[in-house]
Write an enzyme that holds these catalytic residues in place. Structure first.
Site, PDB file in Angstrom:
ATOM      1  N   LYS A   1      -8.147  -5.979  -2.719  1.00  0.00           N
ATOM      2  CA  LYS A   1      -6.639  -5.850  -2.083  1.00  0.00           C
ATOM      3  C   LYS A   1      -6.034  -7.277  -1.657  1.00  0.00           C
ATOM      4  O   LYS A   1      -6.749  -7.925  -0.830  1.00  0.00           O
ATOM      5  CB  LYS A   1      -6.876  -4.851  -0.773  1.00  0.00           C
ATOM      6  CG  LYS A   1      -7.225  -3.491  -1.266  1.00  0.00           C
ATOM      7  CD  LYS A   1      -5.892  -2.758  -1.729  1.00  0.00           C
ATOM      8  CE  LYS A   1      -6.159  -1.355  -2.080  1.00  0.00           C
ATOM      9  NZ  LYS A   1      -5.041  -0.551  -2.849  1.00  0.00           N
TER      10      LYS A   1
ATOM     11  N   LYS B   1      -3.094   8.636 -10.130  1.00  0.00           N
ATOM     12  CA  LYS B   1      -3.619   9.341  -9.221  1.00  0.00           C
ATOM     13  C   LYS B   1      -3.279  10.656  -9.322  1.00  0.00           C
ATOM     14  O   LYS B   1      -2.189  11.154  -9.152  1.00  0.00           O
ATOM     15  CB  LYS B   1      -3.348   8.711  -7.916  1.00  0.00           C
ATOM     16  CG  LYS B   1      -3.772   7.013  -7.747  1.00  0.00           C
ATOM     17  CD  LYS B   1      -3.210   6.532  -6.476  1.00  0.00           C
ATOM     18  CE  LYS B   1      -3.765   4.941  -6.399  1.00  0.00           C
ATOM     19  NZ  LYS B   1      -3.437   4.217  -5.412  1.00  0.00           N
TER      20      LYS B   1
END
Length: 344
Positions: free
Chosen positions: A118, A227
């Site tokens: 991240k 997703k």
């Protein structure tokens, strides 16, 4: 891009049936992730087993209705047959300090072939991002690296950051470095001009757009991050991948072990799976709704049905009545939207 049509969202059962037996829990995080240390999740029980409804708190009823569609598919229809028995997964490193990286990676065990890092976290600097990338590369020099900015960089920041990261290690891809489809297309051109060969993956530009195929039409990305919950279920996500004609990486929406089963089902049904998937996120939780959390072993998750929640875990993690009522109302609003959707 292929001509296959995107499947419509499923028609939900009556809202009373969805709410019957629903449980709302809070999963504590090992490390702050996506701005939270407690992931709230609503679990539903249908004739095909347990399902999850867990849109992030800021999402409105329209966006949440797609997450509900995924829960309806899981609990009331089931998933398509798998074409593989095991799913390779990446480790995920949140926006921690470089010193914390070894501890985070240790939770994923051995055998991991890729790490997603991240970056572009609010309140942090590019130097923080670079230090985190260096730390991961130092700890696991043999694995593939990828970064996820969650659309957090401006154009010039992304060009600079990806150019500097390319000097540290070759990335498999950079996930949604900048917002929007046009932003991705512009960034691809700028990186090519600089001779930076980093591939770009679209995430938010697919799951937050009314037209998820616009990325492919614009030539804005090299691959798609998909997703299950945000795209409305396994079958609908499969149709999006096929219609887009892009390689896909299946990723978690920070699901519990119950919700992760949907991601595994999608990855198991894809005709091609060239990249390790972002489905090892149960390792980010300090507690889970199952007795045996669905974490990777030797870098992979076995394909199996959604696990049964442990009654003791549900009791331990159950949220107070006011939060349960908030989630019940949220499901009702999402159900109204989903019930009104016309098949396309």
């Amino acid at each position: 891009m292929n001509s296959t049509e995107i499947l419509p969202l499923p028609v939900p059962p009556p809202v009373e049936e969805l709410l019957d037996g629903a449980v709302v829990v809070g999963l504590p995080m090992n490390t702050r992730f996506r701005g939270t240390t407690l992931r709230e999740v609503m679990l539903l029980r249908g004739p095909y087993g347990w399902a999850e409804f867990s849109p992030f708190p800021e999402y409105d009823a329209v966006e949440s209705s797609r997450w509900l569609a995924a829960g309806v598919e899981a609990g009331w229809r089931g998933w398509p047959e798998p074409v593989r028995e095991s799913i390779p997964v990446n480790a995920t490193v949140p926006a921690v300090t470089a010193e914390q990286v070894p501890g985070v990676l240790s939770r994923f065990g051995e055998g991991i072939t890729a790490v997603k890092i991240k970056v572009a976290e609010s309140g942090q600097s590019m130097d923080d991002d670079l230090a985190r990338v260096r730390a991961v590369h130092r700890e696991r020099p043999e694995v593939g690296l990828r970064i996820d900015a969650n659309a957090g960089w401006k154009h010039d920041e992304a060009v600079e950051a990806l150019s500097r990261i390319a000097e540290i290690a070759k990335l498999e891809y950079a996930e949604q470095p900048v917002p929007g489809i046009e932003g991705l297309a512009r960034l691809r051109e700028a990186l090519a001009e600089r001779g930076v060969s980093t591939r770009l993956a679209a995430d938010e530009a697919i799951r937050k757009e009314t037209d998820p195929l616009a990325v492919a039409r614009a030539g804005a990305a090299d691959l798609a991050v998909v997703k299950v919950q945000p795209l409305g279920g396994v079958r609908r996500a499969l149709s999006i991948v096929e219609a887009a004609g892009l390689d896909a990486v299946v990723s978690s929406a920070l699901d519990s072990s119950v919700g992760l089963a949907g991601g595994v089902a999608l990855a198991a049904a894809l005709p091609r799976l060239p990249y390790a998937c972002g489905l090892g996120t149960a390792a980010l939780f300090a507690d889970d709704v199952v007795a045996d959390p669905w974490v990777p072993h030797h870098g992979a998750l076995a394909v199996r049905p959604a696990p049964e929640p442990d009654p003791r875990a549900l009791e331990r993690l159950r949220l107070p009545a006011e939060r349960e009522q908030w989630w019940r109302q949220r499901l009702i609003h999402a159900h109204r939207v989903l019930s009104a959707v016309e098949p396309t």
